[in-house]
Motif scaffolding. Structure first.
Motif, PDB file in Angstrom:
ATOM      1  N   LYS A 124       0.784  -1.072  -0.211  1.00  0.00           N
ATOM      2  CA  LYS A 124       0.123   0.027   0.135  1.00  0.00           C
ATOM      3  C   LYS A 124       0.896   1.253  -0.044  1.00  0.00           C
TER       4      LYS A 124
ATOM      5  N   CYS B 103       4.085  -7.702   1.758  1.00  0.00           N
ATOM      6  CA  CYS B 103       3.196  -7.386   2.706  1.00  0.00           C
ATOM      7  C   CYS B 103       3.511  -8.182   3.998  1.00  0.00           C
TER       8      CYS B 103
ATOM      9  N   ALA C 200      -9.709  -9.082   2.111  1.00  0.00           N
ATOM     10  CA  ALA C 200      -8.223  -8.791   1.718  1.00  0.00           C
ATOM     11  C   ALA C 200      -7.667  -9.723   0.461  1.00  0.00           C
ATOM     12  N   SER C 201      -6.643  -9.485   0.211  1.00  0.00           N
ATOM     13  CA  SER C 201      -5.711 -10.446  -0.908  1.00  0.00           C
ATOM     14  C   SER C 201      -4.365 -10.596  -0.458  1.00  0.00           C
TER      15      SER C 201
ATOM     16  N   SER D 287      -2.010  -9.341  -1.585  1.00  0.00           N
ATOM     17  CA  SER D 287      -1.187  -8.090  -1.770  1.00  0.00           C
ATOM     18  C   SER D 287      -1.552  -7.178  -0.183  1.00  0.00           C
ATOM     19  N   CYS D 288      -2.554  -7.181   0.468  1.00  0.00           N
ATOM     20  CA  CYS D 288      -2.672  -6.648   1.411  1.00  0.00           C
ATOM     21  C   CYS D 288      -4.006  -6.893   2.382  1.00  0.00           C
TER      22      CYS D 288
ATOM     23  N   PRO E  74      -8.598  -4.107  -2.084  1.00  0.00           N
ATOM     24  CA  PRO E  74      -6.931  -3.837  -2.598  1.00  0.00           C
ATOM     25  C   PRO E  74      -6.642  -4.817  -3.958  1.00  0.00           C
TER      26      PRO E  74
ATOM     27  N   PRO F 274      -3.276  -2.259  -4.012  1.00  0.00           N
ATOM     28  CA  PRO F 274      -3.857  -1.879  -2.621  1.00  0.00           C
ATOM     29  C   PRO F 274      -3.582  -0.368  -2.590  1.00  0.00           C
TER      30      PRO F 274
ATOM     31  N   GLU G  89      -6.944   3.287  -3.345  1.00  0.00           N
ATOM     32  CA  GLU G  89      -7.812   2.756  -2.160  1.00  0.00           C
ATOM     33  C   GLU G  89      -9.229   3.468  -2.660  1.00  0.00           C
TER      34      GLU G  89
ATOM     35  N   THR H  64     -11.094  -4.640   4.585  1.00  0.00           N
ATOM     36  CA  THR H  64     -10.111  -3.740   3.709  1.00  0.00           C
ATOM     37  C   THR H  64     -11.004  -2.133   3.472  1.00  0.00           C
TER      38      THR H  64
END
Length: 331
Positions: A131, A138, A153-154, A156-157, A196, A200, A203, A267
């Motif tokens: 992010k 992450c 979530a993913s 990635s974040c 994200p 991410p 936003e 998120t």
């Protein structure tokens, strides 16, 4: 802190012209989040455009019974407004749980919607955070993730959105009005924040040259029976582990109207569409409330330290709806 240029915008047209012509510019309202991020080096705008002089500080009743809230209304003023307290009590409650009185006196409605995550790794320049620095990784996924997301979530974040106010507004079907040199755009708040995915750092759906000018609440009679419940580690000035914004309408023992949104678990401010679907037309009982909560949390993914949030969120939903049924006047 990086050196930056400063501009003061006298009106909305001047503000949006400035943001469209100044590369690397950011708007400054209350500054309760942006200034912190600038101090930490997370945000480094080339130009800061002060918008505190703009005439966006009103709270007014609309002809249809809804309410229009200017983007520069201070959080403390909004929480104390009689229209909000009587028609949308969960919004007033959410704001009052959101921060210290000093911060509420400075923070604005528009800024609250745009505040960035309080994930520990986002603020730590030595940590990997997609992010803050896309492509870096992450560290929260395998690190200290007790406060992080279990929904939306993913890989990635897994950062949570920190706002209390935005959770209440999502439950109330709020619409965000934004302005740019291209004109005015209206965005349902439920669609304003992005999941994200693999990006991410992106936003919201707000364009870089757009200014939030207002938030509108529709007439929503069932919101008069509403509540915001926040579960946190301490009673004062702490971010939510789980929060629930809910409004309930019951006739003849059956749920005829319901709005639910969750905070601290996702998120983005999380509208509980599945829980609402299960509840609508169902008996207003603990059994129905539990079934709805379980359905909403079924896709949740817990990490090493935050799996407890799944059950905690379910219990918080049930407890909030039960309170509305027994104490909130739903009949």
């Amino acid at each position: 802190m990086k050196t930056f240029a400063y501009l003061s915008a006298p009106d909305v047209p001047s503000a949006v012209r400035a943001i469209s012509t100044e590369p690397g510019a950011k708007f400054l309202g209350g500054g309760t989040n942006l200034v912190d991020l600038m101090r930490e080096g997370v945000e480094a705008p080339d130009t800061v455009i002060d918008i505190t002089r703009l005439p966006l500080t009103g709270v007014e009743e609309l002809p249809d019974g809804g309410v229009r809230i200017g983007a520069l209304v201070r959080n403390s003023h909004l929480a104390a407004n009689q229209l909000i307290r009587s028609r949308y009590p969960l919004l007033s409650q959410a704001i009052l749980t959101g921060a210290s009185a000093q911060l509420r006196n400075m923070a604005t409605v528009g800024g609250n919607l745009l505040q960035r995550t309080r994930c520990l790794y986002f603020y730590d320049s030595a940590a990997a955070c997609n992010k803050r620095e896309p492509g870096s990784g992450c560290d929260a996924i395998g690190g200290f993730n007790r406060g992080n997301a279990i929904l939306g979530a993913s890989e990635s974040c897994i950062a949570t959105h920190p706002s209390d106010m935005a959770v209440a507004l999502v439950a109330l079907d709020a619409v965000v009005e934004v302005e740019s040199v291209r004109g005015t755009r209206r965005i349902p708040l439920v669609d304003f924040h992005r999941l994200p995915g693999t990006t991410p750092q992106v936003e919201t759906v707000l364009e870089a040259d757009e200014l939030i000018t207002a938030v509108e609440l529709p007439p929503l009679p069932l919101a008069a029976t509403s509540r915001y419940r926040k579960v946190r580690d301490r009673a004062s000035y702490a971010f939510a582990l789980v929060s629930v914004a809910a409004a309930l309408e019951v006739e003849g023992g059956v749920v005829t109207g319901v709005r639910i949104a969750l905070g601290g678990v996702a998120t983005k401010p999380w509208r509980a569409h599945e829980a609402e679907r299960v509840l609508l037309g169902a008996p207003a009982t603990d059994e129905s409330f539990r079934r709805a909560a379980e359905a909403e949390l079924a896709p949740a993914v817990g990490r090493s330290q935050n799996e407890f949030k799944i059950e905690l969120a379910q219990r918080a939903i049930v407890a909030t709806l039960r309170t509305l049924l027994t104490e909130g006047g739903a009949a």
